[in-house]
Motif scaffolding. Structure first.
Motif, PDB file in Angstrom:
ATOM      1  N   CYS A 162      61.896  49.559  38.637  1.00 40.59           N
ATOM      2  CA  CYS A 162      60.527  49.038  38.692  1.00 40.59           C
ATOM      3  C   CYS A 162      59.688  50.023  39.502  1.00 40.59           C
ATOM      4  N   GLU A 163      58.780  50.705  38.830  1.00 37.20           N
ATOM      5  CA  GLU A 163      57.981  51.729  39.493  1.00 37.20           C
ATOM      6  C   GLU A 163      56.544  51.291  39.748  1.00 37.20           C
ATOM      7  N   HIS A 164      56.059  50.295  39.000  1.00 37.52           N
ATOM      8  CA  HIS A 164      54.653  49.906  39.118  1.00 37.52           C
ATOM      9  C   HIS A 164      54.530  48.402  39.314  1.00 37.52           C
ATOM     10  N   GLU A 165      53.458  48.010  39.977  1.00 33.80           N
ATOM     11  CA  GLU A 165      53.174  46.589  40.169  1.00 33.80           C
ATOM     12  C   GLU A 165      52.424  46.036  38.965  1.00 33.80           C
ATOM     13  N   ALA A 166      52.634  44.748  38.699  1.00 30.99           N
ATOM     14  CA  ALA A 166      51.956  44.099  37.569  1.00 30.99           C
ATOM     15  C   ALA A 166      51.445  42.729  37.991  1.00 30.99           C
ATOM     16  N   TYR A 172      48.550  41.710  38.060  1.00 33.83           N
ATOM     17  CA  TYR A 172      47.460  41.260  37.193  1.00 33.83           C
ATOM     18  C   TYR A 172      47.947  40.256  36.163  1.00 33.83           C
ATOM     19  N   CYS A 232      58.763  43.804  34.795  1.00 33.43           N
ATOM     20  CA  CYS A 232      58.938  43.795  36.248  1.00 33.43           C
ATOM     21  C   CYS A 232      57.596  43.513  36.915  1.00 33.43           C
ATOM     22  N   TYR A 244      56.919  43.501  40.307  1.00 33.29           N
ATOM     23  CA  TYR A 244      56.675  44.488  41.354  1.00 33.29           C
ATOM     24  C   TYR A 244      58.017  44.984  41.887  1.00 33.29           C
ATOM     25  N   PRO A 245      58.073  46.183  42.455  1.00 32.77           N
ATOM     26  CA  PRO A 245      59.336  46.705  43.000  1.00 32.77           C
ATOM     27  C   PRO A 245      59.879  45.798  44.100  1.00 32.77           C
TER      28      PRO A 245
END
Length: 816
Positions: A425-429, A431, A506, A508-509
């Motif tokens: 998981c490299e990016h937050e989502a 939103y 994912c 968020y990390p």
């Protein structure tokens, strides 16, 4: 020895010199003599034997072989310093006719050693070189240096091989002595060992040149290292303590040099449990006595041994040699004993944990699907490995997991919003959270307003299909790992029908399963708030909204029950801290149930939801049916509208069947959550409800009843085939939920099992689509071909549904 002497092709030392002085005045050649497994291949000198070389003499040692020494082996007792370091080396095994000549200058004879092979000392292996230490006199002061011996002028040593060393042809290993000192990479202890356990010390014996060399390790009682505290067992080299409490096997251990790693000594410690106190400290002395008459302090290594109870999974048993040894306990059906190592093997799909420190034991529990790792072996076996020293259980877990029940993600991975496999998981989502709230608000408004304004109700024929779609994923969760990817699409469909995310991603990390379980409450909370708000705003039209509210309950029911039940699934597991273990969350074993504030909060919410919104639904349905039969609902029109929504699509006398359907879902999901991997009870439950349905036929239309029974029968077939191990074993290579280690971080690949079960799992979905298309076509044809009656009225057919009743009423009012 005069003239030419050839000693060729002998087994064992070709020539022995025992306590004699041999004069060499000619040429002696020793070729192809071997003593593999013995000491010395060509020449063996003992008891202060000597060679005296005359002017012009020559000795050649070519292509000889042995284990300890190949060309020349000298076994000589060590004397004190005043008797060993003497001018002219009178007691050295190699002397000259002109003894006053310094060895570095004497060139009257030649000793050639070429092409010999041994484990250590292929050219010369000698007990010690102290008797050959004199080099010369410096201003009438004698100079002694035993390490100068390889530089003697008469020696021509080349192209020999020392097989025990990594750099086997290096000249530094041509000449070696016995161990002058012992080194250890271990601390002095205490070493914690239990009875019968293989012990390992990292030992190095160094010769007088400080090179690793061969030595024999002698283990004895460290409290008195210069006596013989162990009695030698008859017919073996096992040292046994006089009090019968401790034995070392072997007491004498040969140690070969190794530059890459220190030497390993393996011993077995046997204890009499009736007489010995566990956790007691026993001093042990280790020495290298090539000559037992002289054991200098530099050749002794002392350490402390701590005898501990048997590890969990082992018990003290008496062997055939009347020795007590910790042996694997095979009473647990999910544990496979390994007699050759300290590891215990665990059956595919299970996790094992040890309980400490009192009443230590091994407990196994079914491992969450795809959490555990199995190591592939011969044939189709794939078993997990439990190691006593693996405190984080990483050997049992998928490479991206560790901890109790392999519940913790590692290496920067996180769980997805739907599936529980650890993924990068490299990016937050974040939103996505407001988007799902807006989506839930829109769908809730659409369903409620459609039922109240357009009189659209939930089709009774789809209840059985929806029940199947929303529960079959949970029922197949503990199918073999190769089926994991094939069933994910049913999860996406089920999640979409439950007004949740229809795909996995994912958030968020570092996301944990507990956090994702909390996120799943967003949808039911949003629907509840919107529904209550609409009921409060449109109080006068409440009765027309109950069909929409019932539709929302049908959609949210399975996922809500499963999320709540999962939060309460807390088996008692060993935690390496207490002997009783502790309650751990099944989805993430690193979370202590009701000890972590996050889990405690969610567990309380789950209990309230189950009590208010789930567990009371079947009871409410039964009570309202009983109230209706007493005709008390005439006093409360709202209850009448609720009951009409509940029994929509059922025969008048069988409207109570809706409570059975809710109860079936509740019990089925409860069994699937709290008894993972077991299929017998779900089979019985589905068989009972299908049989009752076939007998009662609660729906108005016969084809609706048939759809329900076909879906239930397909569900039962899937579970029955899963419980038949022979079929599953035939269809897949590794019939378990653990991931084979050959897959690395990837999940198991689909195989024949995927195609076989995939046809059954997705059959109802495909059949429903075909029937839906057929129903639309047939209905359209009937409406087009059906004429009006003679009064110009349209035949509306069944007017029992609110939608049809309202249209008919408006049509007749308009006609009049």
């Amino acid at each position: 020895m005069n003239g030419f002497v050839n000693v060729i092709n002998n087994f064992g030392p070709g020539l022995r010199i025992i306590g004699a002085l041999v004069h060499v005045n000619g040429s002696i050649t020793l070729v192809n003599n071997s003593a593999n497994g013995h000491v010395g291949g060509a020449l063996y000198i003992s008891s202060f034997g000597q060679l005296n070389l005359y002017q012009g003499s020559e000795m050649k040692f070519i292509n000889n072989s042995g284990m300890i020494g190949a060309a020349i082996v000298v076994d000589v007792q060590k004397s004190s310093k005043p008797f060993s370091q003497l001018i002219n080396n009178p007691q050295c095994f190699l002397t000259f006719d002109n003894r006053t000549s310094a060895p570095k200058n004497y060139k009257g004879a030649a000793v050639t050693i070429i092409g010999n092979t041994a484990a250590v000392g292929p050219a010369i292996y000698i007990s010690h070189l102290d008797l050959c230490a004199w080099i010369s006199n410096n201003n009438s002061i004698p100079v002694f240096d035993s390490t100068y011996f390889p530089k003697w002028a008469i020696l021509d040593i080349r192209n020999n091989t020392s097989t025990a060393h990594q750099n086997a042809t290096s000249s530094q290993f041509y000449i070696q002595t016995e161990a002058a000192s012992i080194e250890s990479l271990n601390s002095s202890g205490p070493f914690e060992l239990n009875a019968g356990k293989y012990a390992q010390w990292n030992l190095i014996g160094r010769d007088q040149f400080q090179n690793p060399t061969y030595f024999i390790a002698l283990f004895s009682d460290g409290r008195n290292p210069y006596t013989q505290p162990f009695s030698q067992a008859s017919g073996s080299n096992t040292a046994v303590n006089k009090n019968g409490l401790l034995s070392l096997d072997p007491a004498l251990a040969p140690i070969l040099p190794n530059e890459n790693a220190a030497q390993n000594y393996f011993g077995i410690f046997n204890i009499n449990p009736k007489m010995y106190n566990f956790d007691a400290l026993v001093p042990i002395s280790l020495s290298a006595p090539y000559n037992i008459l002289d054991i200098p302090e530099s050749k002794t290594y002392n350490f402390t041994l701590k005898i501990t109870p048997c590890y969990p999974g082992y018990e003290l048993r008496l062997t055939q040699d009347n020795m007590y040894q910790c042996s694997c306990v095979d009473s647990n059906p999910n544990i496979i004993c390994d007699k050759q190592s300290d590891n215990l093997f665990v059956k595919n799909g299970y996790w094992a944990g040890a309980s400490y420190p009192v009443d230590a034991y091994i407990q196994t529990h079914i491992c969450p699907a795809s959490y555990c790792l199995c190591k592939t072996g011969k044939g189709n076996s794939c078993i997990g490995v439990f190691s006593q020293n693996d405190t984080e259980n990483s050997k049992q877990c998928h490479p991206t997991r560790k901890g109790i029940l392999c519940g913790q993600c590692i290496n920067g991975t996180a769980v997805g919003i739907l599936r529980r496999n650890c993924r990068m998981c490299e990016h937050e989502a974040f939103y996505a959270l407001p988007l799902i709230v807006l989506w839930d608000v829109a769908i809730t408004l659409l369903i409620i307003l459609a039922s109240s304004k357009l009189k659209v109700t939930f089709p009774p024929a789809l209840k059985g299909l929806f029940f199947y779609i929303q529960t079959v994923y949970y029922a197949t969760e503990f199918f073999p790992a190769s089926f994991w990817d094939a069933r994910q699409y049913m999860l996406y469909i089920s999640s979409g029908l439950s007004l949740y995310f229809p795909w996995d991603f994912c958030l968020y990390p570092g996301a944990t399963p507990l956090q994702m379980s909390a996120v799943q409450f967003i949808t039911p909370a949003t629907v509840l708030v919107v529904a209550i708000t609409l009921l409060a705003i449109k109080r006068s039209n409440i009765r027309s909204m109950w069909h929409g509210i019932l539709t929302l309950i049908i959609l949210l029911y399975p996922s809500l029950v499963h999320n709540c039940m999962s939060l309460l699934h807390c088996p008692t597991l060993p935690d390496n801290v207490t002997s009783q273990g502790s309650m751990r969350w099944f989805v993430d074993g690193t979370v202590a149930c009701y000890g972590d504030w996050g889990h405690t909060l969610l567990a309380v919410i789950a209990i309230l939801v189950l009590m208010v919104l789930v567990a009371w639904i079947p009871l409410t349905c039964m009570l309202t049916r009983y109230w209706t039969t007493k005709q008390e609902s005439e006093h409360n029109r709202q209850i009448d509208h609720i009951l009409k929504a509940l029994k929509e699509g059922y025969k008048k006398e069988h409207g109570w069947w809706v409570s059975i359907e809710f109860l079936r879902q509740f019990l089925l999901i409860a069994f699937l959550v709290f008894y993972p991997g077991r299929t017998v009870i779900p089979i019985y439950l589905l068989t009972f409800t299908m049989t009752a349905h076939a007998y009662i036929m609660p729906y108005k239309e016969w084809w609706q009843n048939m759809i329900e029974m076909i879906v239930s029968a397909n569900f039962i077939i899937i579970l029955v085939l899963r419980s038949t191990q022979s079929i599953v074993t035939y269809l897949t290579m590794f019939p378990g939920t653990s991931i084979p280690d050959s897959r690395g971080v990837q999940l198991a690949e689909p195989d024949k099992l995927t195609d076989f079960f995939g046809a059954f799992v997705y059959f109802p979905l495909g059949a429903a689509l075909l029937m839906g298309v057929a129903w639309i076509v047939v209905t359209k044809c009937k409406i087009r071909n059906k004429p009006n009656d003679k009064n110009g009225d349209v035949d509306f057919g069944d007017t029992s549904t609110p939608y049809v009743w309202e249209i008919e009423k408006e049509f007749r009012n308009a006609s009049s």
